[in-house]
Design an enzyme around this catalytic site. Sequence first.
Site, short mmCIF file in Angstrom:
data_model
loop_
_atom_site.label_atom_id
_atom_site.label_comp_id
_atom_site.label_asym_id
_atom_site.label_seq_id
_atom_site.Cartn_x
_atom_site.Cartn_y
_atom_site.Cartn_z
N SER A 1 -6.20 -4.40 -4.69
CA SER A 1 -6.31 -4.55 -3.56
C SER A 1 -5.15 -5.81 -2.98
CB SER A 1 -7.61 -5.20 -2.97
OG SER A 1 -8.71 -4.17 -3.28
N GLU B 1 -0.04 -3.08 -5.02
CA GLU B 1 0.29 -1.61 -4.73
C GLU B 1 1.30 -1.56 -3.46
OE1 GLU B 1 -0.59 1.19 -6.38
OE2 GLU B 1 1.30 1.31 -5.51
N LYS C 1 3.29 -9.39 -2.52
CA LYS C 1 2.63 -8.30 -2.00
C LYS C 1 2.61 -8.63 -0.42
CE LYS C 1 0.44 -4.87 -0.44
NZ LYS C 1 0.30 -3.48 -0.81
N PHE D 1 3.93 -1.47 14.83
CA PHE D 1 3.38 -0.86 13.69
C PHE D 1 1.83 -0.89 13.41
CE2 PHE D 1 4.46 -5.45 13.01
CZ PHE D 1 3.10 -6.06 12.75
N CYS E 1 -2.20 -2.38 6.28
CA CYS E 1 -1.88 -3.69 5.75
C CYS E 1 -1.12 -4.50 6.52
CB CYS E 1 -1.05 -3.11 4.57
SG CYS E 1 -2.02 -2.39 3.12
C1 UDX Z 1 -6.47 -0.73 0.26
C2 UDX Z 1 -6.67 -2.07 -0.36
O1 UDX Z 1 -7.40 -2.24 -1.25
C3 UDX Z 1 -6.52 -3.05 0.57
O2 UDX Z 1 -6.74 -4.35 0.19
C4 UDX Z 1 -5.27 -2.90 1.39
O3 UDX Z 1 -5.39 -3.76 2.26
C5 UDX Z 1 -5.19 -1.50 1.92
O4 UDX Z 1 -5.48 -0.68 0.84
P1 UDX Z 1 -7.77 1.12 0.88
O5 UDX Z 1 -7.65 1.80 -0.34
O6 UDX Z 1 -6.99 1.75 1.96
O7 UDX Z 1 -7.68 -0.29 0.58
O8 UDX Z 1 -9.17 1.13 1.29
P2 UDX Z 1 -10.22 2.17 1.69
O9 UDX Z 1 -9.76 3.51 1.82
O10 UDX Z 1 -11.18 1.68 2.77
O11 UDX Z 1 -10.95 2.18 0.24
C6 UDX Z 1 -11.85 1.24 -0.17
C7 UDX Z 1 -13.23 2.21 -0.90
O12 UDX Z 1 -13.75 0.96 -1.62
C8 UDX Z 1 -14.18 2.53 -0.13
O13 UDX Z 1 -14.38 3.85 -0.36
C9 UDX Z 1 -15.40 1.68 -0.09
O14 UDX Z 1 -16.63 2.55 -0.05
C10 UDX Z 1 -15.24 1.23 -1.74
N1 UDX Z 1 -16.12 -0.01 -2.22
C11 UDX Z 1 -16.01 -0.91 -1.13
C12 UDX Z 1 -16.69 0.06 -3.07
O15 UDX Z 1 -16.83 1.05 -3.75
N2 UDX Z 1 -17.32 -1.03 -3.48
C13 UDX Z 1 -17.50 -2.11 -2.89
O16 UDX Z 1 -18.10 -3.00 -3.04
C14 UDX Z 1 -16.78 -2.07 -1.75
C1 UDX Z 2 3.07 -0.42 4.18
C2 UDX Z 2 4.14 -0.76 3.19
O1 UDX Z 2 5.44 0.14 3.35
C3 UDX Z 2 3.62 -0.16 1.62
O2 UDX Z 2 4.73 -0.66 0.80
C4 UDX Z 2 2.37 -1.25 1.54
O3 UDX Z 2 1.91 -0.96 0.08
C5 UDX Z 2 1.37 -0.89 2.32
O4 UDX Z 2 1.97 -0.90 3.85
P1 UDX Z 2 2.03 1.89 5.35
O5 UDX Z 2 1.28 1.14 6.10
O6 UDX Z 2 1.32 3.23 4.45
O7 UDX Z 2 2.77 1.12 4.01
O8 UDX Z 2 2.88 2.66 6.05
P2 UDX Z 2 4.74 2.38 6.51
O9 UDX Z 2 5.54 3.29 6.07
O10 UDX Z 2 5.08 1.10 5.90
O11 UDX Z 2 4.56 2.21 8.11
C6 UDX Z 2 3.74 1.02 8.61
C7 UDX Z 2 3.91 1.31 10.01
O12 UDX Z 2 5.19 0.88 10.63
C8 UDX Z 2 3.75 2.66 10.80
O13 UDX Z 2 2.98 2.53 11.96
C9 UDX Z 2 5.01 3.29 10.83
O14 UDX Z 2 5.04 4.19 12.17
C10 UDX Z 2 5.91 1.87 11.43
N1 UDX Z 2 7.16 2.05 11.32
C11 UDX Z 2 7.79 2.02 9.99
C12 UDX Z 2 8.05 1.78 12.17
O15 UDX Z 2 7.57 1.71 13.72
N2 UDX Z 2 9.39 1.98 12.08
C13 UDX Z 2 10.12 2.09 11.08
O16 UDX Z 2 11.34 2.09 11.05
C14 UDX Z 2 9.20 2.09 9.97
#
Ligand code: UDX
Ligand code: UDX
Length: 472
Positions: A134, A170, A225, A277, A281
Amino acid sequence: MNSEVKHICCIGAGYVGGPTMAVIADRCPHIQVNVVDLNKKRISEWNNSDLSKLPIYEPGLEEIVKRCRGKNLHFSTEIETYISTADMIFISVNTPIKQKGLGAGQTSDLKWIEASARQISKHAKGKTIVVEKSTLPVKTAKVIKDILEGSNREMDPNERKSFSVLSNPEFLAEGTAINDLERPDRVLIGGDNKESIEALAKIYSHWIEPEKILRTNLWSSELSKLTANAFLAQRISSINSVSAICESTGANIKEVAKAIGMDSRIGGKFLKAGPGFGGSCFKKDILNLVYICNFYGLNEVAQYWQKVVDINIWQQNRIAKIVVQKLFGTLSEKKLAILGFTFKANTNDTRESPAISICKDLLDEGCNLAIFDPKVSSKKVEDDLKTKQSKGVKQNDMNFGSWRLSKTIEEAAKDADALLILTDWDLFKNIEWKEIAKLMREPSWLFDTRGITDKETVQSFGINFWSIGDGS
Ligand code: UDX
Ligand code: UDX
């Protein structure tokens, strides 16, 4: 520490845990990978025999799950069982921004991380490597370590467990997660136990070149990160701020972005102006950075990064205002078609999507929204907008806006005064404007916040055109 990992457990079957473990299982057939989650519905969706019903939409994910599920990739709610059999445990639970108390609205809520660490300390056996997946505030590994070591102190010395904590953030982006996992720019492993670091590096070395696997100390890894995301988000706020200057001066943001991006010191990526954006994250990570800076008395640095978030909010508000102004200052009784609700293309994720705040601003103006997105359900929109879908096609009440989900672009465009493109889905790049123009009410408008449509074509069918950063 046992350096040959045979059993992995991942706590959290979300956008990060699910795809990451699928790729590890695919590339390491000798490792049993168990993904556990306390959400029963999510696990049953991962186990659905209809692969199009997986809880997460990611291009390429279905094929991998088809290859590995039931062989060395398993999804289960039996958290305790799989913690106890694992040599390596990834923590991949969500870490939303704290809603209440100290640091509310700024720092991440670590309650799920803490809960996971407590589960691990209780049920793990022997030597276990714990990996933070995470995104976390810097120094979270210390919290995990303290919990794990605390439980050990209470144990009989002969039964003591041994833990080592690694940070392995990640960098995958949603929509391209599988490609990012299979061909990452780099893999980062932070820690202080060499043997554990090498055990994790060995897993990645099955498909990633050794020079791309970086080893750092724990805090460098955690901070990298946050700052990687802050730098990426900063580029978007920078280009979005320039988009407004373009609109005022007659310049064109696409031309400016191309010109500056061709400077090899700047580079062409992440220079697309848009509605701001979104995603789980960027905002959270920058706010965490701001919180840490303030904590250490680095107030100017905190303000510097805070501005990246402020510009993002400003850009979203600015777009809603432009729409109102162009439609004669009032949206009451008007129908607006929203094309795209996810925060970017090729995902079903709407977390922090700019569409949410833009739609809320428009609803406050009293219009009817017809929302079309190829991957979003009405339940999700209801949760995000915090209002129920209207029952009739017409507005519920003169003073409040209403929304309905449309099944097609055409249904959304029918009798609409304006169309707003909010997500850069490919299908919006190939709209038949001739047909759409016939469906809309005149004077009709297209607001293209992603800059993906051709001005001349759209205008040739009598539709008024506004596009982000187009001042010409
Ligand atoms: C991830 C990273 O973990 C987060 O820190 C980052 O900022 C965004 O991406 P993500 O995988 O996108 O999170 O989150 P989510 O899709 O909400 O999945 C987390 C899962 O963990 C959920 O399915 C939730 O049910 C589970 N969970 C949460 C557990 O199994 N145990 C817990 O105690 C809490
Ligand atoms: C981001 C990081 O890229 C990734 O490395 C990290 O692990 C998680 O957060 P993500 O949030 O999945 O990934 O998508 P990303 O492609 O980075 O886009 C983020 C936001 O920026 C989106 O809303 C996208 O539309 C916007 N964006 C991206 C722009 O508006 N312009 C751009 O040129 C690129």
